[in-house]
Design a protein around this motif. Structure first.
Motif, PDB file in Angstrom:
ATOM      1  N   GLU A  28       0.849  -1.188   0.000  1.00 22.50           N
ATOM      2  CA  GLU A  28       0.000   0.000   0.000  1.00 22.50           C
ATOM      3  C   GLU A  28       0.885   1.237   0.000  1.00 22.50           C
ATOM      4  O   GLU A  28       1.749   1.385   0.843  1.00 22.50           O
ATOM      5  CB  GLU A  28      -0.889  -0.022   1.235  1.00 22.50           C
ATOM      6  N   THR A  29       0.700   2.089  -0.984  1.00 26.82           N
ATOM      7  CA  THR A  29       1.473   3.318  -1.102  1.00 26.82           C
ATOM      8  C   THR A  29       0.593   4.497  -0.724  1.00 26.82           C
ATOM      9  O   THR A  29      -0.493   4.665  -1.267  1.00 26.82           O
ATOM     10  CB  THR A  29       1.959   3.508  -2.557  1.00 26.82           C
ATOM     11  N   VAL A  30       1.052   5.310   0.203  1.00 23.73           N
ATOM     12  CA  VAL A  30       0.296   6.485   0.631  1.00 23.73           C
ATOM     13  C   VAL A  30       0.759   7.679  -0.184  1.00 23.73           C
ATOM     14  O   VAL A  30       1.952   7.987  -0.230  1.00 23.73           O
ATOM     15  CB  VAL A  30       0.487   6.749   2.143  1.00 23.73           C
ATOM     16  N   LEU A  31      -0.175   8.336  -0.820  1.00 27.43           N
ATOM     17  CA  LEU A  31       0.120   9.522  -1.606  1.00 27.43           C
ATOM     18  C   LEU A  31      -0.098  10.739  -0.709  1.00 27.43           C
ATOM     19  O   LEU A  31      -1.222  11.003  -0.291  1.00 27.43           O
ATOM     20  CB  LEU A  31      -0.803   9.585  -2.825  1.00 27.43           C
ATOM     21  N   GLU A  32       0.964  11.449  -0.378  1.00 22.73           N
ATOM     22  CA  GLU A  32       0.865  12.583   0.535  1.00 22.73           C
ATOM     23  C   GLU A  32       0.954  13.933  -0.163  1.00 22.73           C
ATOM     24  O   GLU A  32       0.720  14.959   0.442  1.00 22.73           O
ATOM     25  CB  GLU A  32       1.929  12.480   1.628  1.00 22.73           C
ATOM     26  N   THR A  33       1.333  13.906  -1.443  1.00 24.42           N
ATOM     27  CA  THR A  33       1.394  15.146  -2.215  1.00 24.42           C
ATOM     28  C   THR A  33       0.577  14.969  -3.488  1.00 24.42           C
ATOM     29  O   THR A  33       0.332  13.849  -3.933  1.00 24.42           O
ATOM     30  CB  THR A  33       2.845  15.506  -2.599  1.00 24.42           C
ATOM     31  N   GLU A  34       0.165  16.100  -4.062  1.00 23.00           N
ATOM     32  CA  GLU A  34      -0.584  16.034  -5.314  1.00 23.00           C
ATOM     33  C   GLU A  34       0.284  15.368  -6.375  1.00 23.00           C
ATOM     34  O   GLU A  34       1.506  15.430  -6.312  1.00 23.00           O
ATOM     35  CB  GLU A  34      -1.013  17.428  -5.747  1.00 23.00           C
ATOM     36  N   GLY A  35      -0.363  14.725  -7.334  1.00 21.99           N
ATOM     37  CA  GLY A  35       0.396  14.051  -8.371  1.00 21.99           C
ATOM     38  C   GLY A  35      -0.489  13.172  -9.225  1.00 21.99           C
ATOM     39  O   GLY A  35      -1.708  13.318  -9.228  1.00 21.99           O
ATOM     40  N   SER A  36       0.146  12.232  -9.935  1.00 25.67           N
ATOM     41  CA  SER A  36      -0.593  11.382 -10.867  1.00 25.67           C
ATOM     42  C   SER A  36      -0.103   9.939 -10.759  1.00 25.67           C
ATOM     43  O   SER A  36       0.997   9.682 -10.287  1.00 25.67           O
ATOM     44  CB  SER A  36      -0.429  11.895 -12.293  1.00 25.67           C
ATOM     45  N   ARG A  37      -0.944   9.022 -11.221  1.00 28.50           N
ATOM     46  CA  ARG A  37      -0.634   7.599 -11.218  1.00 28.50           C
ATOM     47  C   ARG A  37      -1.212   6.951 -12.470  1.00 28.50           C
ATOM     48  O   ARG A  37      -2.179   7.440 -13.044  1.00 28.50           O
ATOM     49  CB  ARG A  37      -1.235   6.900  -9.990  1.00 28.50           C
ATOM     50  N   THR A  38      -0.647   5.809 -12.856  1.00 31.65           N
ATOM     51  CA  THR A  38      -1.146   5.048 -13.991  1.00 31.65           C
ATOM     52  C   THR A  38      -1.621   3.692 -13.484  1.00 31.65           C
ATOM     53  O   THR A  38      -0.976   3.072 -12.642  1.00 31.65           O
ATOM     54  CB  THR A  38      -0.040   4.860 -15.048  1.00 31.65           C
ATOM     55  N   TYR A  39      -2.740   3.237 -14.023  1.00 29.38           N
ATOM     56  CA  TYR A  39      -3.336   1.968 -13.631  1.00 29.38           C
ATOM     57  C   TYR A  39      -2.516   0.808 -14.174  1.00 29.38           C
ATOM     58  O   TYR A  39      -2.018   0.860 -15.288  1.00 29.38           O
ATOM     59  CB  TYR A  39      -4.765   1.891 -14.186  1.00 29.38           C
ATOM     60  N   ASP A  40      -2.389  -0.257 -13.382  1.00 30.68           N
ATOM     61  CA  ASP A  40      -1.707  -1.466 -13.823  1.00 30.68           C
ATOM     62  C   ASP A  40      -2.657  -2.641 -13.634  1.00 30.68           C
ATOM     63  O   ASP A  40      -2.883  -3.101 -12.511  1.00 30.68           O
ATOM     64  CB  ASP A  40      -0.432  -1.681 -13.011  1.00 30.68           C
ATOM     65  N   ALA A  41      -3.231  -3.121 -14.721  1.00 26.25           N
ATOM     66  CA  ALA A  41      -4.203  -4.221 -14.660  1.00 26.25           C
ATOM     67  C   ALA A  41      -3.576  -5.500 -14.115  1.00 26.25           C
ATOM     68  O   ALA A  41      -4.259  -6.311 -13.494  1.00 26.25           O
ATOM     69  CB  ALA A  41      -4.791  -4.475 -16.047  1.00 26.25           C
ATOM     70  N   ASN A  42      -2.279  -5.691 -14.309  1.00 21.04           N
ATOM     71  CA  ASN A  42      -1.612  -6.896 -13.812  1.00 21.04           C
ATOM     72  C   ASN A  42      -1.555  -6.945 -12.293  1.00 21.04           C
ATOM     73  O   ASN A  42      -1.339  -7.997 -11.708  1.00 21.04           O
ATOM     74  CB  ASN A  42      -0.192  -7.003 -14.378  1.00 21.04           C
ATOM     75  N   LYS A  43      -1.719  -5.799 -11.663  1.00 15.70           N
ATOM     76  CA  LYS A  43      -1.689  -5.741 -10.196  1.00 15.70           C
ATOM     77  C   LYS A  43      -3.071  -5.497  -9.612  1.00 15.70           C
ATOM     78  O   LYS A  43      -3.206  -5.323  -8.407  1.00 15.70           O
ATOM     79  CB  LYS A  43      -0.741  -4.640  -9.745  1.00 15.70           C
ATOM     80  N   ALA A  44      -4.103  -5.440 -10.478  1.00 18.82           N
ATOM     81  CA  ALA A  44      -5.476  -5.139 -10.029  1.00 18.82           C
ATOM     82  C   ALA A  44      -5.480  -3.882  -9.163  1.00 18.82           C
ATOM     83  O   ALA A  44      -6.096  -3.822  -8.113  1.00 18.82           O
ATOM     84  CB  ALA A  44      -6.073  -6.327  -9.285  1.00 18.82           C
ATOM     85  N   ARG A  45      -4.780  -2.872  -9.636  1.00 16.84           N
ATOM     86  CA  ARG A  45      -4.604  -1.641  -8.860  1.00 16.84           C
ATOM     87  C   ARG A  45      -5.925  -0.908  -8.661  1.00 16.84           C
ATOM     88  O   ARG A  45      -6.773  -0.880  -9.525  1.00 16.84           O
ATOM     89  CB  ARG A  45      -3.606  -0.731  -9.565  1.00 16.84           C
TER      90      ARG A  45
END
Length: 163
Positions: free
Chosen positions: A1-18
């Motif tokens: 589990e990654t906690v996002l503490e600042t504004e930003g962006s992410r990309t979905y990874d279907a292989n990890k069922a994110r």
């Protein structure tokens, strides 16, 4: 589990069922899990998982619609930030408006009201049946409450019934 503490962006990874959770760390705690209540954003719950925008990085589409190169953006709430590509997309020449500009400073989102910008689309491979009008291509997401209840509210049998 990654906690996002600042504004930003992410990309979905279907292989990890994110999926992504929005948690109020100072809010209500579920007594069973001992975790704070949250909302879970689950991308691509209808239709296949899709890639981000499929245009060349140097194309006008990618420059003006840079927000579409990531599946998720998180920013602190600001009533002036209304459009992911910026206010005047048509007049834009470079990628200097909207989400990319708003997230450059990596401002803290801890303890703030946040806005989730979920960018999704479809990469359509045409079929003969789609000509001259494409009838339908489906995609979707779910925003699910997580940890608000003590159990499944649909299971309402008294305990002695099952003993």
């Amino acid at each position: 589990e990654t906690v996002l503490e600042t504004e930003g962006s992410r990309t979905y990874d279907a292989n990890k069922a994110r999926y992504w959770k929005v948690v109020n760390a100072q809010g209500k705690v579920n007594p069973i899990t001992n975790k704070p209540t949250a909302y879970k954003l689950v991308p691509f719950t209808k239709g296949p998982a899709q890639p981000t925008v499929l245009t060349n990085d140097e194309s006008a589409v990618s420059k003006k619609g840079y927000f579409a190169t990531k599946h998720l953006w998180v920013t602190p709430y600001d009533p002036e930030e209304r459009y992911p590509a910026g206010e005047y997309t048509v007049q834009q020449v470079e990628n200097n408006q909207g989400l990319p500009a708003w997230t450059q400073e990596k401002e803290s989102i801890v303890g703030k009201d946040v806005v989730l910008w979920h960018a999704f689309g479809v990469a359509h491979v045409p079929r003969v049946e789609d000509f001259p009008v494409m009838n339908c291509e489906m995609t979707g997401f779910a925003l699910k409450p997580d940890g608000f209840l003590l159990g499944n509210p649909a299971i309402d049998l008294p305990p002695e019934t099952n003993s």
